[in-house]
Scaffold this motif. Structure first.
Motif, PDB file in Angstrom:
ATOM      1  N   ASN A   2       0.831  -1.193   0.000  1.00 24.32           N
ATOM      2  CA  ASN A   2       0.000   0.000   0.000  1.00 24.32           C
ATOM      3  C   ASN A   2       0.874   1.255   0.000  1.00 24.32           C
ATOM      4  O   ASN A   2       1.586   1.527   0.960  1.00 24.32           O
ATOM      5  CB  ASN A   2      -0.902  -0.030   1.248  1.00 24.32           C
ATOM      6  CG  ASN A   2      -1.734   1.226   1.368  1.00 24.32           C
ATOM      7  OD1 ASN A   2      -1.821   2.024   0.427  1.00 24.32           O
ATOM      8  ND2 ASN A   2      -2.330   1.419   2.526  1.00 24.32           N
ATOM      9  N   LEU A   3       0.791   1.995  -1.111  1.00 24.38           N
ATOM     10  CA  LEU A   3       1.622   3.194  -1.205  1.00 24.38           C
ATOM     11  C   LEU A   3       0.774   4.462  -1.107  1.00 24.38           C
ATOM     12  O   LEU A   3       0.982   5.423  -1.838  1.00 24.38           O
ATOM     13  CB  LEU A   3       2.416   3.196  -2.510  1.00 24.38           C
ATOM     14  CG  LEU A   3       3.461   2.094  -2.683  1.00 24.38           C
ATOM     15  CD1 LEU A   3       4.225   2.284  -3.987  1.00 24.38           C
ATOM     16  CD2 LEU A   3       4.434   2.036  -1.519  1.00 24.38           C
ATOM     17  N   ASP A   4      -0.175   4.460  -0.204  1.00 25.74           N
ATOM     18  CA  ASP A   4      -0.985   5.662  -0.004  1.00 25.74           C
ATOM     19  C   ASP A   4      -0.122   6.715   0.689  1.00 25.74           C
ATOM     20  O   ASP A   4       0.295   6.538   1.835  1.00 25.74           O
ATOM     21  CB  ASP A   4      -2.200   5.306   0.862  1.00 25.74           C
ATOM     22  CG  ASP A   4      -3.050   6.527   1.183  1.00 25.74           C
ATOM     23  OD1 ASP A   4      -2.745   7.615   0.643  1.00 25.74           O
ATOM     24  OD2 ASP A   4      -3.992   6.392   1.978  1.00 25.74           O
ATOM     25  N   SER A   5       0.131   7.811  -0.027  1.00 25.33           N
ATOM     26  CA  SER A   5       1.058   8.797   0.526  1.00 25.33           C
ATOM     27  C   SER A   5       0.424   9.627   1.642  1.00 25.33           C
ATOM     28  O   SER A   5       1.128  10.354   2.333  1.00 25.33           O
ATOM     29  CB  SER A   5       1.581   9.706  -0.584  1.00 25.33           C
ATOM     30  OG  SER A   5       0.486  10.362  -1.181  1.00 25.33           O
ATOM     31  N   LYS A   6      -0.871   9.547   1.799  1.00 22.30           N
ATOM     32  CA  LYS A   6      -1.603  10.258   2.860  1.00 22.30           C
ATOM     33  C   LYS A   6      -1.324  11.758   2.863  1.00 22.30           C
ATOM     34  O   LYS A   6      -1.259  12.401   3.926  1.00 22.30           O
ATOM     35  CB  LYS A   6      -1.286   9.670   4.241  1.00 22.30           C
ATOM     36  CG  LYS A   6      -1.602   8.176   4.347  1.00 22.30           C
ATOM     37  CD  LYS A   6      -1.869   7.768   5.785  1.00 22.30           C
ATOM     38  CE  LYS A   6      -2.238   6.308   5.912  1.00 22.30           C
ATOM     39  NZ  LYS A   6      -1.103   5.399   6.016  1.00 22.30           N
ATOM     40  N   ILE A   7      -1.168  12.314   1.672  1.00 23.48           N
ATOM     41  CA  ILE A   7      -0.979  13.767   1.578  1.00 23.48           C
ATOM     42  C   ILE A   7      -2.286  14.439   1.976  1.00 23.48           C
ATOM     43  O   ILE A   7      -3.331  14.118   1.428  1.00 23.48           O
ATOM     44  CB  ILE A   7      -0.580  14.168   0.144  1.00 23.48           C
ATOM     45  CG1 ILE A   7       0.755  13.524  -0.228  1.00 23.48           C
ATOM     46  CG2 ILE A   7      -0.483  15.692   0.012  1.00 23.48           C
ATOM     47  CD1 ILE A   7       1.129  13.675  -1.676  1.00 23.48           C
ATOM     48  N   PRO A   8      -2.250  15.369   2.918  1.00 27.64           N
ATOM     49  CA  PRO A   8      -3.489  16.007   3.352  1.00 27.64           C
ATOM     50  C   PRO A   8      -4.128  16.826   2.231  1.00 27.64           C
ATOM     51  O   PRO A   8      -3.431  17.310   1.329  1.00 27.64           O
ATOM     52  CB  PRO A   8      -3.044  16.929   4.493  1.00 27.64           C
ATOM     53  CG  PRO A   8      -1.679  16.493   4.854  1.00 27.64           C
ATOM     54  CD  PRO A   8      -1.080  15.862   3.651  1.00 27.64           C
ATOM     55  N   GLU A   9      -5.429  16.971   2.330  1.00 26.46           N
ATOM     56  CA  GLU A   9      -6.162  17.799   1.368  1.00 26.46           C
ATOM     57  C   GLU A   9      -5.810  19.268   1.576  1.00 26.46           C
ATOM     58  O   GLU A   9      -5.245  19.638   2.602  1.00 26.46           O
ATOM     59  CB  GLU A   9      -7.669  17.627   1.605  1.00 26.46           C
ATOM     60  CG  GLU A   9      -8.215  16.240   1.314  1.00 26.46           C
ATOM     61  CD  GLU A   9      -8.116  15.890  -0.155  1.00 26.46           C
ATOM     62  OE1 GLU A   9      -8.424  16.773  -0.977  1.00 26.46           O
ATOM     63  OE2 GLU A   9      -7.701  14.758  -0.477  1.00 26.46           O
TER      64      GLU A   9
END
Lengths: 647, 257
Positions: A2-9
């Protein structure tokens, strides 16, 4: 993987503040129920351990040196960038962000770089408050200099020992917490495995390098700040002990390894002198402000200089090739690190190199001394000239210095998301050990900034967020009695026993040298498909040979430098193969990665944004199984991708 | 071509902290004059490994004179004969063909030998832990330019802060005193405005720890300054004595900690 970078909106400039607000907090009275392991005590590890302990968590910190004060961050010379704009010369958070993304050849994640730039000012404040004796002007304000070709003066420094002073600042903060009992410090310990429970990082196995004892350590989260892997080249500017083992062990346990082929070659190192050399020494890049880089135009003249038959000072002006000034007239001798390094290599490849090995070019101060006088040059670079003379025995005021590129920094590393969390939940990675902020090439004075940003201002929030999400009921629940610890410890022990029992004839150092030779030749400054394919085969053969013909003298019961090196070299050999695979996969040239197949007509790097604007993340699949590539697309919402030109 | 030399080495060998050590004599051949002292020891190690013997253990890391790991007394002088030079930056051109070189660990009671040339320098860490810091929690700092510091003060603090914590001062001192090490840290932090709040407390605590670890007192011999690879000045000891006396007097009337 899982490469979800979780960059905030949200807009770039608000991402970090809104993320901080949205993060889960841990009640101060509950923090003492959690424990965190920090591996490494350099700028990232030392500052993270100190800051987490200040917040109230119980921290265990590990380093392989005999004191946390000796981590290799200490050797950084030049300085630390910050977007303070104290010089009123047009710097800003956005400009530092932009320069870093561009300098990284558009292969870094925008949101992370912006945050780095945003907290850079806080780092300077924090360090000054900590007692770091930054250089000052007579008026008492902080002094700045321009560094590494930046067009603004944003670099803060403490003589030529900025890394030392910043590290000692972090070390003093850490020491305070050790004295208070909030950090338990383990010197002379090296991490040999990561322990996962239910998919989460819950501890490590370490070897006490003084007694040989293996011990288990459990925690609620693990932070790796174990530095870069430059020693895969055998010769580099890294300290002797720098290694990839902790990071590679974590990789084998499931952490994605990103962009391992991105390595930085620094142009101004002292050339190699013989086959017994153990490390390369960096000369500060600031020398390029006044020194002119050249080789003879004629290979025969160069040959005579190498033999000592011709004095370089006697070479006429017309017979000298100031190759950086010729090829890059607007930047000249200040062209970026990757470009300058390659140009020096080309000159040497043409047989025009100097130094006894033919692997060197001149850095000549003759004209600067003529222009400004010897005293001015001495004031600017006196300590560097002394250092050069101490090592080489030559006097650079009279004979031109000789320099050659050397491996200095590694941009690749363990993949992390915006929270600096790896693909293993609960395992965070800071500093040079992660891949996060420098893309394919790091700018000067940015490594110190990133280490302290991660340690003082990012990890203390994001680790807390993770712990908060786990919930206080689970705090300290996993103990070293869990079977996963026994399994990992047995794994480490079996490997150590194996290393000691091979009974071959070749020393770990000898294997290390051979490894370094392969990587330097095929995965160094210029890489090709053919060369890399050959290197992968050679490394596989070397690995086989290593495990059948290694000789490790001594035993496992105490200090054994041979055993330590053997374990590290074993991991470096496997890691080197991964580097080559990554370099082979990346069919473009960008930053420190130069594929000879991908260059412009005049030999400049040719990026392929359409197909390669991604971070290449490798998943370990097994010892003799090819690793699997995953891609994190890099999306540029704020910066327009352009070709770097320094002509 | 670079000149090479053959050397005889008398090296301290000691299996562990509890065993008795002894000097062993080894020959090394073809050492290039461009090699560093530690690279010469690497050559010896490889020779020993070749013969199936254990190499000499010694602390080392950065090999550029800044980490403070290397710690060996060479021909009776900590870090060897060159002024302001660590063992890792000492080059073999300062020795000559046929020379005999004696190499031993730091000799000081608070730094027990763990193996061969490796000693335990953790007392230095404990001195720092007791007070060698300026308390400023991450996040609590004011703007770095809010407190101007004169260039002279900043330069002085930097001179003191250049200490690499190698322990050569202790090894060189006939009393095994750690006054130069402690004095350097106290001078660095006490001279800065940021360090004033904890000045007295710091000074008393660090001296108490230093004494408790078994380091001797200073009798103004000056060997420490001569051996220091970073040329830390004896003035730092004077500074420590001054601040210590002031702190003690203040503490007498009203406890500072």
């Amino acid at each position: 993987m899982n490469l979800d970078s979780k960059i905030p909106e949200g807009p770039l400039s608000e991402k970090w503040s809104s993320h901080k607000f949205n993060m889960k907090l841990v009640n101060p009275s509950n923090r003492r129920k959690y424990s965190v392991i920090v591996v490494g005590s350099g700028l990232a590890g030392g500052s993270a351990a100190a800051s987490l302990a200040e917040q109230g968590y119980n921290v265990s910190c590990f380093c392989y040196q005999d004191s946390p004060r000796r981590a290799h961050s200490i050797a950084a010379q030049g300085g630390i960038n910050a977007s303070k704009n104290y010089q009123n010369d047009g710097d800003s958070v956005y400009r530092l962000f932009y320069d870093t993304v561009k300098g990284g050849d558009y292969r870094a994640r925008e949101a992370n770089v912006y945050r780095l730039s945003e907290v850079s000012s806080d780092i300077i404040d924090q360090c000054a408050a900590n007692g770091v004796p930054f250089a000052r002007e007579y008026g008492g304000l902080l002094a700045n200099r321009s560094f590494g070709g930046a067009q603004v003066s944003r670099t803060f420094y403490a003589r030529g020992q900025t890394g030392q002073q910043l590290l000692l600042g972090a070390y003093s903060a850490l020491s305070k917490q050790i004295g208070l009992g909030k950090v338990k410090m383990f010197n002379r310990h090296e991490m040999l495995d990561l322990v996962k429970v239910d998919g989460h990082a819950k501890g490590i196995i370490v070897r006490n390098m003084a007694t040989g004892e293996l011990t288990r350590h459990a925690s609620d989260a693990v932070v790796l700040a174990t530095g870069g892997y430059g020693n895969v080249f055998f010769l580099s500017t890294n300290a002797q002990g720098c290694n990839v083992t902790a990071a590679y062990r974590a990789h084998k346990r499931g952490a994605g390894m990103a962009n391992p082929c991105y390595t930085q070659i620094h142009p101004t190192c002292i050339p190699v002198h013989g086959d017994k050399q153990s490390k390369l020494t960096l000369m500060s890049e600031s020398l390029r402000n006044d020194g002119r880089i050249w080789t003879p135009k004629d290979a025969e003249v160069a040959a005579k200089i190498r033999k000592g038959e011709t004095d370089p000072n006697s070479v006429a002006e017309d017979d000298r090739d100031y190759f950086l000034e010729r090829k890059y007239p607007s930047f000249g001798n200040l062209a970026p690190r990757d470009i300058s390094s390659r140009a020096a290599k080309e000159a040497c490849d043409e047989g025009r190199g100097v130094a006894s090995t033919g692997l060197g070019v001149f850095l000549d101060f003759r004209d600067a001394i003529k222009r400004d006088g010897q005293n001015t040059i001495k004031e600017r670079y006196g300590n560097l000239f002394d250092m050069y003379q101490c090592i080489t025995g030559d006097n650079p005021y009279e004979t031109p210095m000789m320099i050659f590129p050397a491996v200095h920094y590694t941009m690749g590393g363990l993949w992390v998301d915006y929270n600096l969390e790896s693909t293993i939940p609960g395992m965070f990675v800071g500093g040079e050990a992660n891949f996060s902020d420098h893309g394919a090439n790091r700018l000067g004075a940015s490594a110190l900034m990133q280490g302290l940003s991660d340690g003082y201002f990012v990890l203390p929030y994001t680790v807390g967020n993770y712990l908060g999400k786990q919930g206080v009921a689970d705090a300290g629940k996993v103990t070293t009695e869990h079977p996963a610890f026994a399994e990992a410890e047995a794994n480490v022990k079996a490997r150590t026993d194996k290393l000691l029992s091979i009974g071959g004839t070749e020393s770990p150092r000898s294997f290390h040298k051979r490894l370094g030779h392969i990587i330097w030749e095929q995965c160094g400054m210029a890489r090709s498909k053919e060369g890399l394919e050959g290197a992968i085969k050679d490394l596989q053969a070397l690995r086989k040979e290593f495990w059948t013909n290694l000789r490790v003298v001594g035993d496992a019961d105490g200090i054994n430098p041979e055993l330590e090196r053997a374990g590290r070299v074993a991991d470096f050999i496997e890691f080197g193969e991964l580097m080559c695979r990554d370099a082979l996969m990346r069919e473009e040239s960008c930053g420190g990665h130069f594929r000879v197949e991908h260059q412009t007509e005049d030999g400049e790097a040719l990026r392929d944004d359409e197909n390669f604007a991604f971070a290449g993340v490798w998943e370990y699949k097994g010892d003799d199984i090819e690793p699997q590539l995953h891609k994190e697309s890099l999306i540029y919402e704020n910066v327009e991708l352009a070709t770097r030109s320094y002509k | 071509m670079e000149k090479t030399m053959d050397l005889t080495l008398k090296v301290w060998r000691q299996k562990s902290a509890n065993s008795t050590g002894t000097f062993e004599t080894y020959g090394v051949k073809d050492v290039s004059e461009g090699s560093s002292f530690l690279e010469m020891l690497d050559t010896l190690s490889e020779d020993l490994v070749e013969k199936g013997k254990e190499p000499v253990a010694f602390d080392h890391d950065c090999r550029e004179g800044i980490c403070g790991s290397c710690s060996m007394t060479i021909n009776g002088i900590p870090h060897g004969p060159e002024k302001a030079t660590t063992a890792c930056q000492l080059h073999m051109r300062h020795f000559h063909d046929g020379q005999t070189i004696t190499i031993e660990p730091w000799r000081a009671k608070p730094f027990p030998v763990i193996k061969d040339l490796v000693v335990d320098r953790s007392p230095f860490d404990r001195i720092i832990q007791s007070g060698g810091f300026i308390t400023s929690r991450a996040g609590s700092a004011v703007d770095a330019n809010a407190i101007p510091i004169s260039k002279a003060t900043a330069d002085y603090a930097m001179d003191a802060a250049a200490c690499i914590g190698c322990g050569a001062c202790v090894a060189a001192c006939p009393n095994a005193s750690a006054m130069l090490f402690t004095g350097a840290k106290v001078s660095h932090m006490n001279s800065l405005p940021q360090g004033k709040a904890e000045k007295d407390r710091r000074t008393l605590a660090m001296v108490a720890t230093m004494d408790g670890e078994g380091f001797g007192g200073c009798t103004n011999v000056g060997e420490c300054e001569a051996a220091c690879p970073k040329s830390i000045s004896l003035d730092m000891i004077a500074h420590l004595n001054r601040d210590y006396a002031t702190a003690q007097i203040k503490n007498f009337f009203k406890p500072v900690a």
